[in-house]
Design a protein around this motif. Structure first.
Motif, PDB file in Angstrom:
ATOM      1  N   SER A  21       0.825  -1.208   0.000  1.00  0.00           N
ATOM      2  CA  SER A  21       0.000   0.000   0.000  1.00  0.00           C
ATOM      3  C   SER A  21       0.857   1.254   0.000  1.00  0.00           C
ATOM      4  N   ALA A  22       1.911   1.256   0.803  1.00  0.00           N
ATOM      5  CA  ALA A  22       2.816   2.409   0.840  1.00  0.00           C
ATOM      6  C   ALA A  22       3.425   2.638  -0.539  1.00  0.00           C
ATOM      7  N   ASP A  23       3.860   1.572  -1.202  1.00  0.00           N
ATOM      8  CA  ASP A  23       4.408   1.692  -2.556  1.00  0.00           C
ATOM      9  C   ASP A  23       3.377   2.300  -3.506  1.00  0.00           C
ATOM     10  N   TRP A  24       2.118   1.871  -3.392  1.00  0.00           N
ATOM     11  CA  TRP A  24       1.061   2.381  -4.262  1.00  0.00           C
ATOM     12  C   TRP A  24       0.901   3.890  -4.084  1.00  0.00           C
ATOM     13  N   TYR A  25       0.867   4.350  -2.843  1.00  0.00           N
ATOM     14  CA  TYR A  25       0.702   5.781  -2.577  1.00  0.00           C
ATOM     15  C   TYR A  25       1.912   6.585  -3.055  1.00  0.00           C
ATOM     16  N   VAL A  26       3.095   6.048  -2.876  1.00  0.00           N
ATOM     17  CA  VAL A  26       4.307   6.735  -3.333  1.00  0.00           C
ATOM     18  C   VAL A  26       4.320   6.812  -4.863  1.00  0.00           C
ATOM     19  N   GLU A  27       4.065   5.692  -5.518  1.00  0.00           N
ATOM     20  CA  GLU A  27       4.131   5.639  -6.979  1.00  0.00           C
ATOM     21  C   GLU A  27       2.994   6.378  -7.667  1.00  0.00           C
ATOM     22  N   ASN A  28       1.782   6.275  -7.138  1.00  0.00           N
ATOM     23  CA  ASN A  28       0.612   6.821  -7.825  1.00  0.00           C
ATOM     24  C   ASN A  28       0.206   8.218  -7.379  1.00  0.00           C
ATOM     25  N   LEU A  29       0.441   8.559  -6.124  1.00  0.00           N
ATOM     26  CA  LEU A  29       0.008   9.863  -5.616  1.00  0.00           C
ATOM     27  C   LEU A  29       1.164  10.774  -5.245  1.00  0.00           C
ATOM     28  N   GLY A  30       2.383  10.301  -5.431  1.00  0.00           N
ATOM     29  CA  GLY A  30       3.543  11.131  -5.133  1.00  0.00           C
ATOM     30  C   GLY A  30       3.790  11.340  -3.653  1.00  0.00           C
ATOM     31  N   ALA A  31       3.310  10.419  -2.831  1.00  0.00           N
ATOM     32  CA  ALA A  31       3.504  10.522  -1.381  1.00  0.00           C
ATOM     33  C   ALA A  31       4.973  10.332  -1.028  1.00  0.00           C
TER      34      ALA A  31
END
Length: 137
Positions: A21-31
């Protein structure tokens, strides 16, 4: 009342797999990932801190309103309709589940999207007047 709530500092989101989930937010939302262990990840994006919390199966931040419609608990803002359309197209290209751009009868337009855990979010084409004032927009 002299004491006022100033801002929302942290939002907690239930997830099934913290690293994924953390990877998804970093990759997709620029978190920006600030911390992660087996129970949680702490992310910064959209001028806020988000905790992704390892939750029981089928837990989501969504709820159902009085008419039975699934509702989001968070609305993100972008600066104008053109930026909303660009973000909507980017999300589609990245394979993020998104709804259509909607006219809900108020200023601006919106669309919804889901993270990989089924947490539902809203995006609005208008920056709040308070944000504009504070950031000279």
């Amino acid at each position: 009342m002299d004491k006022k709530l100033i801002r929302v500092g942290t939002t907690y989101l239930p997830v099934q797999d913290v690293p994924k989930s953390a990877d998804w937010y970093v990759e997709n939302l620029g978190a920006k990932l600030n911390y992660m262990d087996s129970d949680k990840a702490i992310l910064d994006f959209a001028n806020q801190s988000f905790f992704l919390v390892n939750a029981m199966k089928n837990q989501r931040g969504n709820f159902y309103d009085a008419s039975g419609k699934e509702h989001f608990s968070c609305t993100f803002e972008v600066d104008g309709l053109e930026n909303l359309k660009i973000l909507h197209n980017e999300f589609l290209t990245m394979g993020i589940e998104v709804g259509e751009i909607e006219d809900r009868g108020h200023t601006g337009r919106n669309f919804v999207f889901y993270d990989l855990n089924g947490n539902k979010f809203d995006v609005w084409s208008e920056l709040s007047s308070e944000f504009k004032r504070r950031h000279n927009q």
